[in-house]
Scaffold this motif. Structure first.
Motif, mmCIF file in Angstrom:
data_model
loop_
_atom_site.group_PDB
_atom_site.id
_atom_site.type_symbol
_atom_site.label_atom_id
_atom_site.label_comp_id
_atom_site.label_asym_id
_atom_site.label_seq_id
_atom_site.Cartn_x
_atom_site.Cartn_y
_atom_site.Cartn_z
ATOM 1 N N GLY A 1 8.816 5.512 4.775
ATOM 2 C CA GLY A 1 10.029 6.066 5.369
ATOM 3 C C GLY A 1 9.723 7.061 6.472
ATOM 4 N N PRO A 2 10.736 7.788 6.943
ATOM 5 C CA PRO A 2 10.545 8.733 8.050
ATOM 6 C C PRO A 2 9.476 9.774 7.714
ATOM 7 N N GLN A 3 8.668 10.106 8.724
ATOM 8 C CA GLN A 3 7.587 11.069 8.518
ATOM 9 C C GLN A 3 7.681 12.212 9.526
ATOM 10 N N ASN A 4 6.987 13.278 9.168
ATOM 11 C CA ASN A 4 6.815 14.425 10.072
ATOM 12 C C ASN A 4 8.143 15.023 10.534
ATOM 13 N N SER A 5 9.153 14.977 9.681
ATOM 14 C CA SER A 5 10.431 15.618 10.003
ATOM 15 C C SER A 5 10.839 16.494 8.819
ATOM 16 N N GLU A 6 11.850 17.312 9.019
ATOM 17 C CA GLU A 6 12.275 18.254 7.986
ATOM 18 C C GLU A 6 12.771 17.548 6.732
ATOM 19 N N ASN A 7 13.322 16.336 6.896
ATOM 20 C CA ASN A 7 13.918 15.627 5.768
ATOM 21 C C ASN A 7 12.984 14.610 5.121
ATOM 22 N N SER A 8 11.754 14.494 5.610
ATOM 23 C CA SER A 8 10.850 13.485 5.081
ATOM 24 C C SER A 8 9.953 14.078 4.002
ATOM 25 N N SER A 9 9.560 13.234 3.060
ATOM 26 C CA SER A 9 8.649 13.674 2.007
ATOM 27 C C SER A 9 7.204 13.325 2.329
ATOM 28 N N TRP A 10 6.995 12.532 3.408
ATOM 29 C CA TRP A 10 5.650 12.124 3.785
ATOM 30 C C TRP A 10 5.319 12.603 5.193
ATOM 31 N N GLU A 11 4.087 13.021 5.366
ATOM 32 C CA GLU A 11 3.609 13.495 6.669
ATOM 33 C C GLU A 11 2.229 12.901 6.923
ATOM 34 N N GLU A 12 2.030 12.378 8.119
ATOM 35 C CA GLU A 12 0.718 11.823 8.465
ATOM 36 C C GLU A 12 -0.158 12.923 9.068
ATOM 37 N N LEU B 1 0.840 -1.201 0.000
ATOM 38 C CA LEU B 1 0.000 0.000 0.000
ATOM 39 C C LEU B 1 0.875 1.252 0.000
ATOM 40 N N GLY B 2 1.968 1.209 0.765
ATOM 41 C CA GLY B 2 2.892 2.342 0.784
ATOM 42 C C GLY B 2 3.557 2.569 -0.569
ATOM 43 N N LEU B 3 3.921 1.479 -1.241
ATOM 44 C CA LEU B 3 4.518 1.607 -2.572
ATOM 45 C C LEU B 3 3.524 2.194 -3.569
ATOM 46 N N LEU B 4 2.243 1.832 -3.437
ATOM 47 C CA LEU B 4 1.220 2.422 -4.297
ATOM 48 C C LEU B 4 1.109 3.926 -4.056
ATOM 49 N N ALA B 5 1.146 4.327 -2.776
ATOM 50 C CA ALA B 5 1.078 5.759 -2.455
ATOM 51 C C ALA B 5 2.240 6.502 -3.121
ATOM 52 N N LYS B 6 3.438 5.939 -3.064
ATOM 53 C CA LYS B 6 4.611 6.570 -3.681
ATOM 54 C C LYS B 6 4.516 6.565 -5.200
ATOM 55 N N ARG B 7 3.853 5.565 -5.741
ATOM 56 C CA ARG B 7 3.678 5.490 -7.197
ATOM 57 C C ARG B 7 2.800 6.633 -7.700
ATOM 58 N N PHE B 8 1.751 6.941 -6.954
ATOM 59 C CA PHE B 8 0.832 7.997 -7.386
ATOM 60 C C PHE B 8 1.307 9.383 -6.956
ATOM 61 N N LYS B 9 2.060 9.447 -5.861
ATOM 62 C CA LYS B 9 2.566 10.725 -5.364
ATOM 63 C C LYS B 9 4.074 10.611 -5.139
ATOM 64 N N PRO B 10 4.861 10.570 -6.209
ATOM 65 C CA PRO B 10 6.312 10.366 -6.072
ATOM 66 C C PRO B 10 7.023 11.464 -5.287
ATOM 67 N N GLU B 11 6.417 12.640 -5.223
ATOM 68 C CA GLU B 11 7.033 13.729 -4.457
ATOM 69 C C GLU B 11 6.655 13.693 -2.980
ATOM 70 N N GLY B 12 5.805 12.725 -2.614
ATOM 71 C CA GLY B 12 5.356 12.643 -1.227
ATOM 72 C C GLY B 12 4.115 13.479 -0.999
ATOM 73 N N GLY B 13 3.759 13.651 0.270
ATOM 74 C CA GLY B 13 2.583 14.441 0.601
ATOM 75 C C GLY B 13 2.045 14.092 1.969
ATOM 76 N N ILE B 14 0.837 14.528 2.220
ATOM 77 C CA ILE B 14 0.164 14.270 3.502
ATOM 78 C C ILE B 14 -0.820 13.126 3.305
ATOM 79 N N PHE B 15 -0.745 12.124 4.180
ATOM 80 C CA PHE B 15 -1.605 10.961 4.043
ATOM 81 C C PHE B 15 -2.407 10.732 5.324
ATOM 82 N N CYS B 16 -3.481 9.987 5.168
ATOM 83 C CA CYS B 16 -4.295 9.600 6.324
ATOM 84 C C CYS B 16 -4.620 8.121 6.198
ATOM 85 N N VAL B 17 -4.469 7.396 7.282
ATOM 86 C CA VAL B 17 -4.772 5.970 7.315
ATOM 87 C C VAL B 17 -6.145 5.760 7.943
#
Length: 326
Positions: A181-192, A143-159
């Motif tokens: 990968g790492p979330q909610n940090s300055e170096n991460s591309s994904w944020e929950e 599921l995470g790989l699918l999210a990266k496939r559709f949003k390769p630049e990352g973004g905000i997600f909700c589970v």
């Protein structure tokens, strides 16, 4: 009260028709009987029982409640059963009563779809003979790989999830986080999103309500949400209601401004993908789980050894792709 009545009626029906039977009798307890996903488990259970000339006692309640599961198992242990297969909602609830009774009577136990928690199994490795189902960490990872496939630049997600205590949901969530990968940090591309994960307790209407609220949030503030990741069938259990609600947001779905990902690939869910009402699904084989559960319990009843883990396959389906699923 509604669920309690369903449990009693189903239990009485199962017991009354088989008290005089000499066939081995195997109890299969899903999280609920109000789910197209677990309908497939029942089909597999019945097919395997017919092949082996044994009985499949498929018994559950309409609401996914660990205490009802515990009661169903305990009541059936008062009669003659030769094995138990259960999709575990809450490990602690079962371990403190029905599993003690099963061990006392030397009735073998297997789990399917959702196993006992790692903590509980570490404390009692002999609690169940086998787990039959998906590799749930890998399920979440896909599921995470699918999210990266559709949003390769990352973004905000909700589970969006089912039961907080269910080990399969916890493992899927861990796999999803590992993929993103790492979330909610300055170096991460994904944020929950701060509201998430959101749990529905496997109630389809609540799951649809949770989904619709978050889709509405995206419309009002697109910068606050990019991907909705459902760890199971969830809102798609109610196909017509889902189609009606999600259809209001067709524009943002078509443009992939908000990406919708779901667990499971039931035939009805594949039709939703083909209709452009979701973007991707990671699916399981619930029929195989029910089928393999009966064969595994029968092997145990005959004194044979079984594998402690029997993984059933996963498939990944993406809207607009041919073939739809791989």
């Amino acid at each position: 009260m509604k669920s309690l009545l369903v449990v009693c009626l189903l239990g009485l029906f199962s017991l009354s028709g088989s008290a005089e039977s000499a066939k081995p009798r195997y109890l299969v307890v899903p999280k609920s009987v109000n789910s197209p996903y677990f309908d497939e488990v029942e089909r597999g259970c019945i097919a395997a029982a017919k092949e082996l000339a044994v009985e499949c006692l498929y018994v559950g309640s309409y609401e996914a409640d660990a205490r009802f599961q515990d009661r169903i198992i305990a009541e059936h242990l008062n009669e003659h059963i030769d094995g138990i297969a259960v999709s575990v909602i809450n490990s602690r609830v079962l371990v403190n009563r029905s599993m003690l009774l099963a061990a006392k009577q030397s009735v073998p136990v297997v789990t399917f779809d959702s196993d006992f928690s790692a903590k509980v199994l570490a404390q009692n490795p002999a609690l169940r003979a086998s787990y039959i189902g998906s590799d749930n960490f890998q399920f979440g990872f896909q599921l995470g790989l699918l999210a990266k496939r559709f949003k390769p630049e990352g973004g905000i997600f909700c589970v969006l999830s089912g039961h907080r205590a269910a080990s399969n949901m916890q493992q899927r969530l861990a796999g999803l986080y590992a993929a993103l990968g790492p979330q909610n940090s300055e170096n991460s591309s994904w944020e929950e999103h701060s509201r998430c994960p959101i749990y529905s307790d496997d109630d389809a209407e609540r799951a649809l309500s949770n989904l619709e609220k978050m889709m509405r949030l995206h419309v009002y503030a697109p910068e606050l949400l990019d991907v909705l990741i459902n760890l199971g069938t969830g809102a798609q259990s109610e196909v017509l209601k889902y189609s009606d609600e999600v259809g209001h947001y067709q524009n943002v779905i078509d443009k992939q401004q908000l990406v919708l990902l779901f667990g499971d690939t039931l035939p009805s869910q594949k039709k939703l993908l083909e209709a452009g009402l979701a973007h991707g699904n990671v699916g399981q084989r619930p029929y195989d789980m029910g089928y393999q559960a009966i064969y595994t319990l029968h092997a145990l009843n005959q004194g044979k050894s079984v594998q402690p883990i029997i993984y059933t396959p996963l498939e990944v389906c993406v809207a607009g792709k041919q073939p739809l699923c791989q």
